[in-house]
Design a protein around this motif. Structure first.
Motif, mmCIF file in Angstrom:
data_model
loop_
_atom_site.group_PDB
_atom_site.id
_atom_site.type_symbol
_atom_site.label_atom_id
_atom_site.label_comp_id
_atom_site.label_asym_id
_atom_site.label_seq_id
_atom_site.Cartn_x
_atom_site.Cartn_y
_atom_site.Cartn_z
ATOM 1 N N UNK A 130 0.828 -1.205 0.000
ATOM 2 C CA UNK A 130 0.000 0.000 0.000
ATOM 3 C C UNK A 130 0.865 1.259 0.000
ATOM 4 N N UNK A 131 1.913 1.263 0.820
ATOM 5 C CA UNK A 131 2.811 2.414 0.866
ATOM 6 C C UNK A 131 3.527 2.598 -0.468
ATOM 7 N N UNK A 132 3.978 1.516 -1.077
ATOM 8 C CA UNK A 132 4.650 1.609 -2.373
ATOM 9 C C UNK A 132 3.714 2.162 -3.443
ATOM 10 N N UNK A 133 2.444 1.748 -3.373
ATOM 11 C CA UNK A 133 1.477 2.240 -4.356
ATOM 12 C C UNK A 133 1.260 3.741 -4.190
ATOM 13 N N UNK A 134 1.097 4.183 -2.955
ATOM 14 C CA UNK A 134 0.880 5.613 -2.706
ATOM 15 C C UNK A 134 2.106 6.429 -3.142
ATOM 16 N N UNK A 135 3.298 5.906 -2.889
ATOM 17 C CA UNK A 135 4.512 6.615 -3.292
ATOM 18 C C UNK A 135 4.614 6.690 -4.812
ATOM 19 N N UNK A 136 4.181 5.640 -5.489
ATOM 20 C CA UNK A 136 4.186 5.645 -6.953
ATOM 21 C C UNK A 136 3.231 6.709 -7.488
ATOM 22 N N UNK A 137 2.030 6.766 -6.889
ATOM 23 C CA UNK A 137 1.059 7.776 -7.317
ATOM 24 C C UNK A 137 1.603 9.176 -7.051
ATOM 25 N N UNK A 138 2.271 9.356 -5.910
ATOM 26 C CA UNK A 138 2.823 10.665 -5.561
ATOM 27 C C UNK A 138 3.951 11.066 -6.503
ATOM 28 N N UNK A 139 4.700 10.076 -6.994
ATOM 29 C CA UNK A 139 5.760 10.362 -7.967
ATOM 30 C C UNK A 139 5.163 10.868 -9.280
ATOM 31 N N UNK A 140 4.027 10.311 -9.658
ATOM 32 C CA UNK A 140 3.369 10.728 -10.892
ATOM 33 C C UNK A 140 2.666 12.077 -10.737
ATOM 34 N N UNK A 141 2.208 12.378 -9.529
ATOM 35 C CA UNK A 141 1.536 13.656 -9.262
ATOM 36 C C UNK A 141 1.911 14.087 -7.852
ATOM 37 N N UNK A 142 2.818 15.062 -7.749
ATOM 38 C CA UNK A 142 3.314 15.460 -6.437
ATOM 39 C C UNK A 142 2.267 16.173 -5.585
ATOM 40 N N UNK A 143 1.094 16.434 -6.152
ATOM 41 C CA UNK A 143 0.019 17.046 -5.367
ATOM 42 C C UNK A 143 -0.795 15.995 -4.614
ATOM 43 N N UNK A 144 -0.608 14.731 -4.978
ATOM 44 C CA UNK A 144 -1.276 13.647 -4.242
ATOM 45 C C UNK A 144 -0.677 13.566 -2.849
ATOM 46 N N UNK A 145 -1.555 13.367 -1.856
ATOM 47 C CA UNK A 145 -1.098 13.395 -0.464
ATOM 48 C C UNK A 145 -1.543 12.137 0.265
ATOM 49 N N UNK A 146 -0.645 11.594 1.088
ATOM 50 C CA UNK A 146 -1.044 10.495 1.969
ATOM 51 C C UNK A 146 -0.225 10.564 3.246
ATOM 52 N N UNK A 147 -0.780 10.038 4.308
ATOM 53 C CA UNK A 147 -0.098 9.996 5.601
ATOM 54 C C UNK A 147 -0.435 8.676 6.266
ATOM 55 N N UNK A 148 0.588 8.032 6.850
ATOM 56 C CA UNK A 148 0.394 6.732 7.494
ATOM 57 C C UNK A 148 0.890 6.817 8.935
ATOM 58 N N UNK A 149 0.097 6.338 9.857
ATOM 59 C CA UNK A 149 0.458 6.345 11.273
ATOM 60 C C UNK A 149 0.727 4.926 11.730
ATOM 61 N N UNK A 150 1.810 4.731 12.469
ATOM 62 C CA UNK A 150 2.168 3.404 12.975
ATOM 63 C C UNK A 150 2.216 3.437 14.494
#
Length: 368
Positions: free
Chosen positions: A194-214
């Motif tokens: 899931x984190x890799x997917x979000x990072x891939x999307x963010x690479x394609x569009x730097x306006x995409x935002x996500x935050x993960x809490x552990x």
């Protein structure tokens, strides 16, 4: 939706209460609960056999049957380990239909079994008859956060209920619930994927935002993500936001938490969403602050939620100047719960609905 949709039990069935043709219920869910409780008392398990819709897509007919109906697929039999759920072509069951009055009425009934019945003390421990009610879940969560061991946590519920015979769950159910609440219910490698997917999307569009809490052990607890169009939509239509949590109906059974608004066409629009592991003040506070930060710290004028106390406290902490209102659907839903036992319930319900739906001002509402 069994938001588990979780359905509370109907009032206890009397010892001499037997289903008969012509009995009516407010919904097919109520009928299923009634028949399941009857089966538990008599010593057999119940399943939903069929359900049929009409041309308008409305459910009109349902059948419930003994779980031992049908034929066993496997021919292997171990006489040393008899299976209490083995299929025996049992014909016990009932059929019901939806009438013009909105009631579900029993139309066919067969209560004769072709197999030995279990004792109620045994049948109550089968998975389909076990359930954790809302109170038990909340107490397990509170005690777990306080550091109380699971065995003592479970025993406190047993003692409070007056003994094992009065609880509708076993210790394993409590353990499964606590473990699920401690983290997002992801499979091996899913969190990293899931984190890799979000990072891939963010690479394609730097306006995409996500935050993960552990948590302290590095296990994933909560996630929030939003797309640029979600933020642009919020700038135009973010005066009022609705927020609700519901269980995703997939194998993960995780809490999905969307922020939703309404555009100028009256259509629902998304302002961002998250997956959360708890419904407590800490989790809601983290999610609200993360969402507000992405929305340039511009809080909505109003927010509509259900009557969750943890949600209310978190909103006061994060959105102190936002007007918090309860969702009308949740309020009206309680009419049947609170007033359903009155003889004049239908008249009372009609008056209340007219009062809420037709009043155009506070004065008119009070008068009505």
């Amino acid at each position: 939706m069994e938001k588990d949709i979780e359905v509370e039990e109907l009032e206890k069935i009397e010892e001499d209460d037997e289903p008969i043709i012509g009995m009516s219920f407010d919904s097919d869910a109520d009928l299923f609960i009634y028949f399941k409780e009857y089966g538990k008392r008599k010593g057999f398990l119940v399943l939903r056999r069929t359900s049929r819709k009409d041309s308008d897509g409305i459910f009109r007919n349902v059948t419930f049957a003994c779980r031992r109906s049908g034929e066993t697929r496997s021919k292997y039999v171990n006489i040393l380990k008899p299976q209490p759920n083995a299929k025996t072509c049992c014909n016990t069951g009932l059929g019901a239909g939806l009438g013009d009055d909105g009631k579900w009425t029993i139309r066919s009934l067969n209560l004769e079994h072709n197999h030995a019945l279990l004792t109620p003390t045994k049948s109550k421990y089968f998975r389909c008859n076990r359930s954790l009610n809302t109170y038990a879940k909340k107490k397990l969560d509170v005690n777990d956060r306080a550091g109380i061991r699971l065995c003592k946590n479970y025993q406190s519920l047993v003692i409070e209920a007056g003994g094992h015979e009065n609880v509708t769950f076993i210790e394993r159910d409590c353990r499964n619930h606590v473990q699920k609440k401690r983290r997002l219910w992801l499979g091996d490698g899913d969190a990293a994927a899931l984190q890799n997917y979000f990072m891939k999307v963010q690479t394609e569009d730097n306006r995409f935002y996500f935050s993960m809490q552990v948590d302290d052990e590095g296990r994933l607890k909560n996630i929030f993500w939003a797309e640029p169009r979600n933020r642009e939509a919020y700038k135009e239509f973010g005066d009022v936001v609705t927020f609700d949590t519901t269980y995703l109906t997939n194998k993960y059974d995780m809490l999905f938490a969307p922020f939703v608004g309404v555009n100028h066409h009256g259509h629902s629009i998304l302002f961002g969403c998250g997956l959360i592991s708890h419904e407590d003040i800490e989790t809601f506070t983290w999610l609200f602050r993360t969402w507000l930060s992405y929305m340039s710290n511009s809080a909505p004028i109003g927010i509509i939620t259900d009557q969750d106390r943890a949600m209310k406290v978190a909103i006061q902490n994060v959105f102190p100047n936002t007007r918090h209102q309860w969702c009308l659907w949740y309020i009206m839903k309680k009419i049947s719960e609170k007033l359903g036992g009155y003889k004049e319930y239908h008249d009372i319900s009609n008056v209340l609905h007219c009062t809420v739906d037709d009043s155009q001002s506070a004065v008119k509402f009070e008068e009505t």
